[in-house]
Design a protein around this motif. Structure first.
Motif, PDB file in Angstrom:
ATOM      1  N   ASN A 161     -93.665  71.308  82.200  1.00 52.35           N
ATOM      2  CA  ASN A 161     -92.179  71.106  82.774  1.00 52.35           C
ATOM      3  C   ASN A 161     -91.345  71.892  82.015  1.00 52.35           C
ATOM      4  N   GLN A 162     -89.462  72.348  82.359  1.00 56.64           N
ATOM      5  CA  GLN A 162     -89.341  72.660  81.167  1.00 56.64           C
ATOM      6  C   GLN A 162     -89.064  71.548  80.165  1.00 56.64           C
ATOM      7  N   GLY A 163     -88.682  71.853  79.192  1.00 59.78           N
ATOM      8  CA  GLY A 163     -88.743  70.831  77.978  1.00 59.78           C
ATOM      9  C   GLY A 163     -89.563  69.909  77.889  1.00 59.78           C
ATOM     10  N   GLN A 164     -90.022  69.605  78.296  1.00 56.26           N
ATOM     11  CA  GLN A 164     -91.631  68.592  77.993  1.00 56.26           C
ATOM     12  C   GLN A 164     -92.046  68.822  76.793  1.00 56.26           C
ATOM     13  N   SER A 165     -92.286  67.818  76.333  1.00 60.24           N
ATOM     14  CA  SER A 165     -93.300  68.185  74.779  1.00 60.24           C
ATOM     15  C   SER A 165     -94.887  68.134  75.284  1.00 60.24           C
ATOM     16  N   TYR A 166     -95.277  68.961  75.192  1.00 68.40           N
ATOM     17  CA  TYR A 166     -96.857  69.850  75.216  1.00 68.40           C
ATOM     18  C   TYR A 166     -97.570  70.065  73.904  1.00 68.40           C
ATOM     19  N   GLU A 167     -98.709  68.832  73.646  1.00 70.69           N
ATOM     20  CA  GLU A 167     -99.553  68.962  72.144  1.00 70.69           C
ATOM     21  C   GLU A 167    -100.056  70.422  72.707  1.00 70.69           C
ATOM     22  N   ILE A 168    -100.937  70.622  71.727  1.00 69.06           N
ATOM     23  CA  ILE A 168    -102.006  71.337  70.810  1.00 69.06           C
ATOM     24  C   ILE A 168    -102.186  71.390  70.048  1.00 69.06           C
ATOM     25  N   ARG A 169    -103.937  71.060  70.005  1.00 69.42           N
ATOM     26  CA  ARG A 169    -104.427  70.431  69.227  1.00 69.42           C
ATOM     27  C   ARG A 169    -104.667  71.324  68.522  1.00 69.42           C
ATOM     28  N   MET A 170    -104.688  71.716  67.122  1.00 71.01           N
ATOM     29  CA  MET A 170    -105.065  72.800  66.409  1.00 71.01           C
ATOM     30  C   MET A 170    -106.861  72.194  65.931  1.00 71.01           C
ATOM     31  N   LEU A 171    -108.011  72.217  66.169  1.00 73.88           N
ATOM     32  CA  LEU A 171    -108.629  72.680  65.592  1.00 73.88           C
ATOM     33  C   LEU A 171    -110.413  73.436  64.696  1.00 73.88           C
ATOM     34  N   ASP A 172    -110.135  72.691  63.594  1.00 75.91           N
ATOM     35  CA  ASP A 172    -111.352  73.361  62.825  1.00 75.91           C
ATOM     36  C   ASP A 172    -112.574  73.106  63.857  1.00 75.91           C
ATOM     37  N   ASN A 173    -112.965  75.036  63.982  1.00 83.03           N
ATOM     38  CA  ASN A 173    -114.450  74.818  64.376  1.00 83.03           C
ATOM     39  C   ASN A 173    -114.959  76.335  63.775  1.00 83.03           C
ATOM     40  N   ARG A 174    -115.086  75.991  62.530  1.00 81.39           N
ATOM     41  CA  ARG A 174    -116.558  77.127  61.915  1.00 81.39           C
ATOM     42  C   ARG A 174    -117.080  76.162  61.944  1.00 81.39           C
ATOM     43  N   LYS A 175    -118.129  77.096  61.240  1.00 77.47           N
ATOM     44  CA  LYS A 175    -119.604  76.296  61.042  1.00 77.47           C
ATOM     45  C   LYS A 175    -119.986  75.909  59.369  1.00 77.47           C
ATOM     46  N   MET A 176    -120.613  75.375  58.770  1.00 77.00           N
ATOM     47  CA  MET A 176    -120.862  74.951  57.569  1.00 77.00           C
ATOM     48  C   MET A 176    -121.498  76.804  57.130  1.00 77.00           C
ATOM     49  N   GLY A 177    -120.563  77.040  55.728  1.00 73.75           N
ATOM     50  CA  GLY A 177    -120.325  79.144  54.790  1.00 73.75           C
ATOM     51  C   GLY A 177    -119.538  79.545  55.981  1.00 73.75           C
ATOM     52  N   ASP A 178    -118.542  79.235  57.125  1.00 76.07           N
ATOM     53  CA  ASP A 178    -117.600  79.885  57.371  1.00 76.07           C
ATOM     54  C   ASP A 178    -117.108  80.777  56.349  1.00 76.07           C
ATOM     55  N   MET A 179    -116.202  80.920  56.379  1.00 73.68           N
ATOM     56  CA  MET A 179    -115.136  81.854  56.411  1.00 73.68           C
ATOM     57  C   MET A 179    -114.802  80.757  54.594  1.00 73.68           C
ATOM     58  N   PRO A 180    -115.322  80.529  53.432  1.00 75.05           N
ATOM     59  CA  PRO A 180    -115.190  79.835  52.766  1.00 75.05           C
ATOM     60  C   PRO A 180    -113.825  80.616  51.561  1.00 75.05           C
ATOM     61  N   GLU A 181    -113.427  81.003  51.738  1.00 70.99           N
ATOM     62  CA  GLU A 181    -112.002  81.331  51.276  1.00 70.99           C
ATOM     63  C   GLU A 181    -110.462  80.953  51.643  1.00 70.99           C
ATOM     64  N   ILE A 182    -111.328  79.995  53.383  1.00 72.64           N
ATOM     65  CA  ILE A 182    -110.339  79.848  54.058  1.00 72.64           C
ATOM     66  C   ILE A 182    -110.135  78.050  53.309  1.00 72.64           C
ATOM     67  N   THR A 183    -111.237  77.608  53.175  1.00 69.09           N
ATOM     68  CA  THR A 183    -111.809  76.205  52.363  1.00 69.09           C
ATOM     69  C   THR A 183    -110.415  75.533  51.076  1.00 69.09           C
ATOM     70  N   GLY A 184    -109.764  74.330  51.521  1.00 67.14           N
ATOM     71  CA  GLY A 184    -108.592  73.147  50.912  1.00 67.14           C
ATOM     72  C   GLY A 184    -107.635  75.022  50.746  1.00 67.14           C
ATOM     73  N   LYS A 185    -107.525  75.505  52.100  1.00 66.04           N
ATOM     74  CA  LYS A 185    -106.453  76.596  51.762  1.00 66.04           C
ATOM     75  C   LYS A 185    -105.902  76.351  52.783  1.00 66.04           C
ATOM     76  N   LEU A 186    -104.047  76.129  53.233  1.00 63.81           N
ATOM     77  CA  LEU A 186    -103.091  76.863  54.681  1.00 63.81           C
ATOM     78  C   LEU A 186    -103.386  78.242  55.308  1.00 63.81           C
ATOM     79  N   VAL A 187    -103.487  78.020  56.074  1.00 68.99           N
ATOM     80  CA  VAL A 187    -103.097  78.760  57.606  1.00 68.99           C
ATOM     81  C   VAL A 187    -102.113  79.112  58.054  1.00 68.99           C
TER      82      VAL A 187
END
Length: 493
Positions: free
Chosen positions: A87-113
């Motif tokens: 609907n025009q102008g209605q607020s819709y939620e987009i959930r931003m989920l971390d889907n990384r496995k253990m050890g994936d992309m350690p360079e962004i751990t504890g950092k903002l994207v």
């Protein structure tokens, strides 16, 4: 002895018969109808071997997942992309989920994207002319944005930004380790971009795309991590609910066999992985292949357009000798056509018309140009091609009086020759500037412009006086030296 031999033959023949029967049974069991390789591969020994091999899904595991809390349409066939109504102008939620496995992309751990959410066109035809389409929308809806963030409802987003020149995009920072939800509002509706608006037309689909980046060595969020998008259609308020209900009722009327060809409706929409949205340069002049746009075809390229400040006559190639006001000739080559576009402030479309000669461009109708370039630039380009100059706000006729002349004739009885002065601005300085240009008078030497009034008095020509000039008025003028001897005055009578 003969009896023993006879018994041996009977036993031997029986064994042969049994062996043949057993072979025929094996053939029947392994026939095409009973044999299944999947059953064989399902044996434990094959399962153990298969589990030791790397799977394709493991090598392409996405680092993030974006889920929009809006139901998908039930009227979408299997293997087709999902479609979600908003609907025009209605607020819709987009959930931003971390889907990384253990050890994936350690360079962004504890950092903002950083994530950029865009609403863009789904149809490739409209992607080519996206800038012009959005400029036309902006013209009809001044001050509005195509996409907004509902900040009070959003969770976990930091440093939200909206660029005034990008009405269809919002960006923000977020921590993948924390719960993050961005609530978006889409203000454009799908039918606003249909070419004909007679009522009942089918609206164009959009895409919601999320691009996520990490910091580079300089601390800028430019290193791409992940992108995903989904297909949507936007309706006027409550229109999406009615459309969803209509699709559901249509599916209920279908037979069970027909329903198997369609996807079920899901409560949420999962954005699927895609290529990052192209960040093309904001200005370009040449048609170098190294700067090819993201969406190309044999005839046309992307319409990512520069700012209006860069579309000026100063952005031109070397050796351009044509004046900017010169009409494009049918005999113009492709290169000459490109130069004409640049000189007439159409540098935005040099890529789009990169294969057009003068004749090709002149064959396009006004409707063609409006559809390709949008309403504003399409009409401007059409007028430029047809050499339609802007009608002046005021026209006056002026003649310089000769010292020995008087009345309506000059010396020798020859009539005065008047020159037309076209004023685009109704100000006194424009009058002085045009007089200087037409009669070859140094503009810096003109101190004042006067009008001779009753009894020969000199009245200063002000902006208000110019605004009260009658169109196509006739004036004689003469010059007098300034009192201080520096410069001249022009007197109209």
């Amino acid at each position: 002895m003969a009896w023993v031999l006879k018994m041996d033959e009977v036993i031997e023949s029986g064994l042969v018969h049994d062996f043949d029967a057993s072979l025929s049974g094996i053939g029947q069991e392994l026939g095409a109808g009973a044999y299944s390789m999947s059953d064989v591969l399902a044996l434990p020994i094959f399962k153990q071997e298969d589990s030791s091999l790397p799977l394709d899904g493991e090598t392409k595991h996405p680092p993030f997942q974006y889920v929009m809390c809006a139901a998908t349409s039930p009227a979408v066939k299997l293997h087709d992309e999902t479609l979600t109504y908003l609907n025009q102008g209605q607020s819709y939620e987009i959930r931003m989920l971390d889907n990384r496995k253990m050890g994936d992309m350690p360079e962004i751990t504890g950092k903002l994207v950083k994530s950029i959410i865009r609403v863009v066109f789904h149809d490739r035809r409209l992607q080519y002319t996206e800038h012009q389409q959005l400029e036309g929308w902006k013209w009809n809806r001044p001050g509005d944005r195509l996409l907004d963030l509902d900040i009070p409802m959003s969770v976990g987003i930091i440093d939200t930004r909206t660029n005034p020149s990008q009405l269809n995009a919002v960006e923000f920072l977020w921590d993948p380790a924390k719960r993050t939800s961005a609530f978006i509002q889409v203000h454009c509706i799908s039918t606003e971009f249909t070419p004909r608006k007679h009522g009942g037309e089918k609206g164009v689909p959009f895409r919601i795309q999320v691009d996520t980046f990490k910091q580079n060595e300089n601390g800028e969020y430019t290193d791409h991590l992940h992108s995903a998008s989904c297909q949507i259609k936007v309706f006027k308020p409550k229109g999406a609910d009615r459309k969803q209900k209509t699709d559901r009722e249509k599916m209920e009327k279908r037979t069970a066999h027909e329903k198997e060809k369609y996807q079920p409706s899901y409560d949420t929409t999962i954005l699927t992985e895609c290529s990052p949205w192209p960040d093309t340069p904001t200005a370009y002049v040449n048609s170098s292949p190294s700067t090819a746009p993201a969406f190309t075809s044999p005839q046309q390229g992307t319409c990512s357009v520069p700012d209006s400040n860069s579309s000026s006559p100063n952005h031109q190639g070397d050796g351009v000798s044509q004046p900017s006001s010169e009409q494009l000739q049918p005999s113009a080559t492709i290169q000459e056509t490109q130069q004409w576009l640049l000189k007439n402030r159409f540098s935005s479309y040099t890529r789009l018309f990169s294969n057009f000669s003068g004749a090709d461009l002149l064959k396009l109708t006004k409707e063609d140009l409006v559809q390709i370039c949008g309403a504003a630039d399409g009409i401007r380009l059409y007028n430029s091609l047809k050499s339609r100059s802007v009608r002046p706000r005021l026209t006056i006729y002026v003649c310089q009086e000769q010292p020995a002349g008087g009345g309506g004739e000059g010396s020798g009885g020859t009539p005065y020759v008047y020159h037309a002065i076209y004023l685009e601005e109704m100000v006194a300085s424009e009058v002085a500037r045009k007089l200087a240009s037409v009669f070859n008078i140094p503009f810096h030497q003109i101190n004042q412009v006067y009008r001779q009034g009753p009894t020969g008095i000199h009245i200063l020509v002000s902006d208000q006086m110019v605004q009260n000039f009658q169109d196509e008025s006739c004036f004689l003028f003469f010059t007098v030296k300034a009192e201080n001897g520096d410069g001249i005055h022009i007197v109209l009578k």
